[in-house]
Motif scaffolding. Structure first.
Motif, PDB file in Angstrom:
ATOM      1  N   SER A 158      44.497  42.632  43.329  1.00  0.00           N
ATOM      2  CA  SER A 158      45.356  43.315  42.366  1.00  0.00           C
ATOM      3  C   SER A 158      46.750  43.561  42.935  1.00  0.00           C
ATOM      4  O   SER A 158      47.760  43.390  42.245  1.00  0.00           O
ATOM      5  CB  SER A 158      44.720  44.644  41.952  1.00  0.00           C
ATOM      6  N   ARG A 159      46.819  43.936  44.195  1.00  0.00           N
ATOM      7  CA  ARG A 159      48.113  44.166  44.815  1.00  0.00           C
ATOM      8  C   ARG A 159      48.907  42.874  44.949  1.00  0.00           C
ATOM      9  O   ARG A 159      50.125  42.861  44.787  1.00  0.00           O
ATOM     10  CB  ARG A 159      47.919  44.822  46.181  1.00  0.00           C
ATOM     11  N   LEU A 178      48.677  40.181  43.016  1.00  0.00           N
ATOM     12  CA  LEU A 178      48.996  39.547  41.742  1.00  0.00           C
ATOM     13  C   LEU A 178      49.531  40.513  40.695  1.00  0.00           C
ATOM     14  O   LEU A 178      49.967  40.081  39.622  1.00  0.00           O
ATOM     15  CB  LEU A 178      47.753  38.831  41.205  1.00  0.00           C
ATOM     16  N   GLY A 179      49.480  41.812  40.969  1.00  0.00           N
ATOM     17  CA  GLY A 179      50.029  42.772  40.034  1.00  0.00           C
ATOM     18  C   GLY A 179      49.268  42.897  38.737  1.00  0.00           C
ATOM     19  O   GLY A 179      49.844  43.255  37.701  1.00  0.00           O
ATOM     20  N   ARG A 180      47.968  42.625  38.756  1.00  0.00           N
ATOM     21  CA  ARG A 180      47.123  42.708  37.564  1.00  0.00           C
ATOM     22  C   ARG A 180      45.783  43.324  37.939  1.00  0.00           C
ATOM     23  O   ARG A 180      45.350  43.224  39.095  1.00  0.00           O
ATOM     24  CB  ARG A 180      46.898  41.309  36.962  1.00  0.00           C
ATOM     25  N   SER A 223      39.534  47.128  40.265  1.00  0.00           N
ATOM     26  CA  SER A 223      40.701  47.671  40.973  1.00  0.00           C
ATOM     27  C   SER A 223      41.299  48.898  40.311  1.00  0.00           C
ATOM     28  O   SER A 223      42.109  49.595  40.926  1.00  0.00           O
ATOM     29  CB  SER A 223      41.774  46.587  41.079  1.00  0.00           C
ATOM     30  N   HIS A 224      40.940  49.161  39.058  1.00  0.00           N
ATOM     31  CA  HIS A 224      41.523  50.264  38.301  1.00  0.00           C
ATOM     32  C   HIS A 224      40.407  51.177  37.782  1.00  0.00           C
ATOM     33  O   HIS A 224      39.237  50.771  37.722  1.00  0.00           O
ATOM     34  CB  HIS A 224      42.345  49.724  37.123  1.00  0.00           C
ATOM     35  N   SER A 272      50.496  36.791  50.443  1.00  0.00           N
ATOM     36  CA  SER A 272      51.656  36.624  49.578  1.00  0.00           C
ATOM     37  C   SER A 272      51.969  35.141  49.456  1.00  0.00           C
ATOM     38  O   SER A 272      51.462  34.304  50.215  1.00  0.00           O
ATOM     39  CB  SER A 272      52.872  37.368  50.144  1.00  0.00           C
TER      40      SER A 272
END
Length: 384
Positions: A52-53, A55-57, A118-119, A192
């Motif tokens: 998640s970190r 890919l930002g999703r 992740s959330h 990254s």
């Protein structure tokens, strides 16, 4: 924390305690975990947090026996996944889509999984989980009412763990084996796009995202490990094989099964009322594999409302050839070109591997021959 039992039930005495007194990476909200449950929860949480970190999703994973059966980030669901779970693919929320996509990679293996997201768990995901054979979940939080709802699952034995999103592990990790204490530095390398050094060709943005997800998956998959991905989800994960090419072939077979589940002939299988979702999945997969025993042939016929034909070899081959845009990641250097040749059979167009084998030139030549973009990471991700 007293655990239900060790790795096996006969190992009756088992405990978990934090390395730093009072500093727990996860908090038990409900249930009584076993040794393996704890390992799945800790590995699963690290995977989804890292994915998640990167890919930002929102990300999700379906864990079984210390390796993910599938992993995905949020995204569009196709009709096959949506129909299977009875959801509107245009209305499903981000976190639910991530978990359903993760579970769809290998739904046979995901039976009785440990879920990681992740959330914070929302009402939609909690509702979906109540209808699935799933042993537990780890998440960084839970919406009001979801813990109470999930705690009733499995006759009250469903495991619910809350992860500390701000937890930072010690810089040194240790393991005791047969009276010997082994220590090593924690791997703090951040995943990254800068890791993906292209040797030849080009990496579209979607392929970069898939390969980064693949690296996160491999970091928490038992080695040797490879991963096939497409559109932000795994299609096939191979884990724990002594031979890398065997891992590539086994994971490739899962990719073919995932793709053939979308074949009109498989989707046309009509099951009698009352046949459970998991049984329908298992029969679809056995129908695709095609080597049914006489007993399976009889039981499949009993499960279907109308007789099923067969998928001819040429029909299967033609359908498989339609799969494209698949990414492939390896936790270790690809030692021979045979891995490339096998990966090509499953629609692979992008590959990420550490590089550094004595036959790296042959691997590069094979990629050029198959028009596969090769990226070298210089980063080995073995996990044991």
């Amino acid at each position: 924390m007293k655990l239900r039992h060790g790795i096996n039930p006969q190992q009756e005495v088992a405990h978990a305690e934090p390395v730093t007194p009072g500093r727990w990476p996860v908090r038990l909200l409900h249930g009584e975990p076993s040794f393996i449950n704890m390992l799945d929860a800790l590995n699963g949480w690290q995977l989804v947090r890292e994915a998640s970190r990167a890919l930002g999703r929102p990300a999700a994973a379906s864990f079984k026996h210390l390796s993910p059966a599938g992993a995905a980030v949020s995204g569009a669901m196709d009709e096959v996944t949506a129909e299977l779970h009875g959801v509107d693919r245009h209305e499903v929320g981000a976190l639910a889509s991530a978990y359903l996509r993760a579970r769809d990679a290998d739904p046979k293996s995901s039976y009785g999984d440990f879920a990681a997201v992740s959330h914070p768990v929302d009402a939609e995901l909690a509702e979906l989980l109540t209808g699935m054979v799933c042993d537990g979940i780890v998440a960084p939080g839970f919406a009001p009412g979801t813990v109470e709802r999930l705690s009733k699952k499995k006759n009250g034995r469903f495991l619910i763990m809350e992860a500390d999103d701000g937890f930072v592990p010690p810089r040194e990790e240790a393991r005791e084996v047969f009276g010997l204490r082994l220590t090593q530095q924690d791997d703090e390398t951040e995943l990254s796009s800068s890791l993906l050094r292209v040797v030849d060709g080009a990496l579209p943005e979607a392929a970069v995202a898939d390969l980064l997800l693949g690296l996160a998956v491999l970091r928490y998959t038992q080695s040797n490990a490879v991963c096939y991905l497409r559109d932000g989800m795994t299609l096939g994960i191979g884990a724990g094989q002594q031979s890398r090419v065997d891992c590539t072939r086994l994971a490739g077979a899962k990719v073919d099964t995932w793709w053939l589940r979308r074949h009109p002939g498989v989707r046309a299988l009509s099951f009698r009322p009352g046949i459970r979702r998991q049984d329908r999945i298992n029969w679809q997969i056995r129908f695709i594999e095609g080597d049914l025993t006489p007993d399976e042939t009889r039981r499949l016929a009993e499960a279907l409302s109308t007789p099923a034909g067969e998928l001819a070899a040429d029909e299967r081959a033609q359908w498989i050839q339609r799969l494209d845009r698949v990414a492939f990641a390896s936790d270790g250097a690809l030692p021979f070109r045979d891995n490339i040749d096998h990966a090509h059979r499953h629609g692979v167009q992008y590959i990420a591997e550490p590089g550094g084998s004595i036959r790296s030139d042959e691997v590069e030549d094979a990629c050029r021959e198959h028009r596969i973009t090769l990226a070298r990471t210089g980063l080995r991700l073995f996990h044991h």
